[in-house]
Design a protein around this motif. Sequence first.
Motif, PDB file in Angstrom:
ATOM      1  N   ASP A 138      45.937  -6.326  44.107  1.00 18.19           N
ATOM      2  CA  ASP A 138      43.725  -6.850  43.082  1.00 18.19           C
ATOM      3  C   ASP A 138      43.098  -6.381  44.398  1.00 18.19           C
ATOM      4  N   PHE A 139      43.452  -7.081  46.017  1.00 17.13           N
ATOM      5  CA  PHE A 139      42.919  -7.391  46.495  1.00 17.13           C
ATOM      6  C   PHE A 139      41.452  -8.395  46.255  1.00 17.13           C
ATOM      7  N   GLU A 140      41.348  -9.442  45.616  1.00 19.16           N
ATOM      8  CA  GLU A 140      40.572  -9.784  44.903  1.00 19.16           C
ATOM      9  C   GLU A 140      39.955 -11.085  46.435  1.00 19.16           C
ATOM     10  N   GLY A 141      38.737 -11.281  45.706  1.00 17.99           N
ATOM     11  CA  GLY A 141      38.011 -11.772  46.760  1.00 17.99           C
ATOM     12  C   GLY A 141      38.298 -13.025  47.344  1.00 17.99           C
ATOM     13  N   LYS A 142      39.619 -13.964  46.705  1.00 16.25           N
ATOM     14  CA  LYS A 142      39.501 -15.301  46.472  1.00 16.25           C
ATOM     15  C   LYS A 142      41.066 -15.337  47.027  1.00 16.25           C
ATOM     16  N   HIS A 143      41.576 -13.928  47.835  1.00 19.42           N
ATOM     17  CA  HIS A 143      42.151 -13.879  48.341  1.00 19.42           C
ATOM     18  C   HIS A 143      42.103 -13.961  49.609  1.00 19.42           C
ATOM     19  N   GLN A 144      40.692 -13.481  49.900  1.00 17.42           N
ATOM     20  CA  GLN A 144      40.380 -13.391  51.684  1.00 17.42           C
ATOM     21  C   GLN A 144      40.197 -14.790  52.107  1.00 17.42           C
ATOM     22  N   VAL A 159      51.122 -15.539  40.908  1.00 14.71           N
ATOM     23  CA  VAL A 159      51.048 -14.108  40.664  1.00 14.71           C
ATOM     24  C   VAL A 159      51.309 -13.094  40.197  1.00 14.71           C
ATOM     25  N   LYS A 160      50.485 -12.559  39.560  1.00 17.25           N
ATOM     26  CA  LYS A 160      51.485 -11.671  38.116  1.00 17.25           C
ATOM     27  C   LYS A 160      51.096 -10.067  38.170  1.00 17.25           C
ATOM     28  N   ILE A 161      52.210  -9.826  37.354  1.00 19.43           N
ATOM     29  CA  ILE A 161      52.125  -8.167  37.387  1.00 19.43           C
ATOM     30  C   ILE A 161      50.772  -7.312  37.455  1.00 19.43           C
ATOM     31  N   SER A 162      50.348  -6.234  38.263  1.00 21.29           N
ATOM     32  CA  SER A 162      48.839  -6.141  38.070  1.00 21.29           C
ATOM     33  C   SER A 162      49.677  -4.410  38.031  1.00 21.29           C
ATOM     34  N   TYR A 531      40.240   9.898  29.507  1.00 17.05           N
ATOM     35  CA  TYR A 531      41.185   8.501  30.364  1.00 17.05           C
ATOM     36  C   TYR A 531      41.178   7.963  31.642  1.00 17.05           C
ATOM     37  N   HIS A 532      41.293   7.591  32.138  1.00 16.29           N
ATOM     38  CA  HIS A 532      41.174   6.524  33.600  1.00 16.29           C
ATOM     39  C   HIS A 532      42.168   6.318  33.782  1.00 16.29           C
ATOM     40  N   HIS A 533      42.329   5.313  35.055  1.00 17.55           N
ATOM     41  CA  HIS A 533      43.476   4.658  35.232  1.00 17.55           C
ATOM     42  C   HIS A 533      43.105   3.357  36.288  1.00 17.55           C
ATOM     43  N   LEU A 534      43.805   2.560  36.148  1.00 14.18           N
ATOM     44  CA  LEU A 534      43.493   1.194  36.220  1.00 14.18           C
ATOM     45  C   LEU A 534      43.331   0.975  37.706  1.00 14.18           C
ATOM     46  N   GLY A 535      42.591   0.416  38.660  1.00 13.75           N
ATOM     47  CA  GLY A 535      42.507   0.321  39.840  1.00 13.75           C
ATOM     48  C   GLY A 535      41.889   1.282  40.717  1.00 13.75           C
ATOM     49  N   SER A 536      42.102   2.869  40.155  1.00 14.03           N
ATOM     50  CA  SER A 536      42.069   3.807  41.218  1.00 14.03           C
ATOM     51  C   SER A 536      40.678   4.641  40.981  1.00 14.03           C
ATOM     52  N   GLU A 537      39.586   4.378  39.306  1.00 12.26           N
ATOM     53  CA  GLU A 537      38.813   4.535  39.226  1.00 12.26           C
ATOM     54  C   GLU A 537      37.580   3.603  38.519  1.00 12.26           C
TER      55      GLU A 537
END
Length: 679
Positions: A138-144, A159-162, A531-537
């Motif tokens: 997820d590259f979340e800000g809280k993981h920085q 941590v959950k499936i993404s 349609y769109h893809h999660l994470g990449s778009e």
Amino acid sequence: MNFLYPGFLFALLSVAIPVIVHLFNFRKFKKVYFSNVQFLKEVEQQNSSKEKLKNLLILFCRIFAIIFLVLAFAQPYIPVGKQKNSLLNNVVSIYIDNSYSMEAVNKDGSLLDEAKRNAKELVKGFGINDRFQLLTNDFEGKHQRLLNEEEFLKALDDVKISATSRNLQQILNRQGSLLSGPANKYSFVLSDFQKNIASNKKLTTNPDIQYSFLKLNATALANIAVDSIWMLSPNHQPGANERLVVQLKNYSPEAVQNIPLKLTINNQQKGLGAVSIPAEKSVRDTLSFSGLSAGWQKGIISIKDFPVTFDDTLSFSFKVDQSLPVLSINGTNAGSYIKALFAADGYYKLTENAEQNVNYNGFSNYRLIVINGLQNPSTGLAQQLKTYLNAGGSVVVFPDLDADIKVYNSFLTSLSLPAIQSLNKEETKVDQIDLQNPIFKTVFEDIPKNLDLPAVSRYFTFVESNGANKENILSLPGRKLFFSKYGIGNGLVFLSATGLNTTDGNLARHPVFVPLMYRVALSGGTESSLYHHLGSETVLSGKKITLGKNQTLKLTARNLETIPEIRQADGKTLIYTADQVKNAGFYNLNLADSTLAVYAFNSGRTESDMHYLSKTELNNLAGKSNLKIFDTDQDAVKLTAGTDKIGQTIWKLCLILSLIFIAAEILLIRFFNNNSKKI
């Protein structure tokens, strides 16, 4: 030399056992004198010095066998660096792959749970003052930020499936951005290492960071996925027949038969099918349906395939338009052919502007703009049309043959169209029609041998230098341009060599004119993504949206309501979702109480391929970099909480030496000092 498991060294106390055994079995020799030995039985004479040597060698073999066996369990290794780093603190980045493939299971449960257990063991090997980064897809800000051990373990449990997936270089770059400054730096990557995680290039690493890949092994699974879909027509009318192409992919090494396929739109079943797919191949199937009313449609394609199910459905959305808006910008002598044409069908809504009174701001509202016989087309109009074309619009240009050629050339070159060379007044006829072009491909059922084509009284000839983006739909003798299509930006321009006046020819009255213009209008415009893809778009594109004062757009779903960032560019409105869209499903773009668009999001299909990188392939990616690769099924992996970097493990050598000393003991007992017999 250091040890991965120094606790086993306490077992060296067992060396005392053979020493004690040796001492209690120590035998002393003494002399016995007899007066006459003639009648004594024959005895075996022994040499006390050789017996002592034999016992000592056996003792040493037992001691060394125990020592090397204990060392094998303690896992000795040689540090990478020749000298210890004097820094006191360690900074550790641990990446947990939480993509869909980590839902797979092995003998120890799911791969994600196994990765968490390994991460906890790694953290326990460090000191109380060391700091840790938890990184996921997820590259979340809280993981920085850096965490202590307690904070890290708590974050790890969350941590959950993404639906997001990353490649290896992105992961290492993200870790490297945090691992900086004066500290001992460690990077750990815990993943199943699907083949899609790697690019074809060698990995780029930081020499100041010690990298370790921990490969988790899943049970091999077969998988069938709904790979992609597309519509055969960019235009959707109420009640019209629609055709949807579905592509299914078989990732397994065995063929599958009669996979059930289902299409639902707005929760109503619209199509069924059964598809057979060869091993590791893709198959396409076309589903036909009709009966749609105007408005946004929410569709779902689904199959039944177990146990991998995240890619068994694909959601999509599209809009059925109540009407198709057309704008005609007319010159003084344009005639009424365009008006008569589009007035004949209620689906087309025609708006007419005079050449001197053009509303540039409304261009984005039209699917087709017709430039009809303008006498003085300006470069300003050309720039506005270019913005409209960049947004995916369509333009048809019918010139006024009596206008100034220089003025027209300035207009045409501003649109990146060929310049006019001259006005040809020689009567001729169109001699070629491209019936395979999408404009005419499904128009004619039977094609007569002597097809009657439009006659031309006068026409423009053009200077054409590059035909790479050109398609001739109708051509004059010598392959001269009569009606051609050009790709400009994201849109299309249809350029005619003649006008619609009767003095120019009979194009406007010819039977081919009606299907030509209708198909141009229907094929115009850029169809929004189904349609769109999660994470990449993270950027959605749509028609230009004009907001009033204090108005905002909202992106809403079942459990989400957010205000996205918007930008205007090239006649489009760009909507930035950032990391706000995390779950597959339908999302409505609302302005006040009206729905402007519906977007369908799906999980990416990169995780569908259940093939994994081997340890050898990972070694090839790493090259000669400071990167170690461990297979969790074969290698014991742990890092001591010190300043040394993991180097070459030598536990196998210790085990071999232990076996050698055991064998030497056996040989000594059996063959050393065979006693000679004396009388």
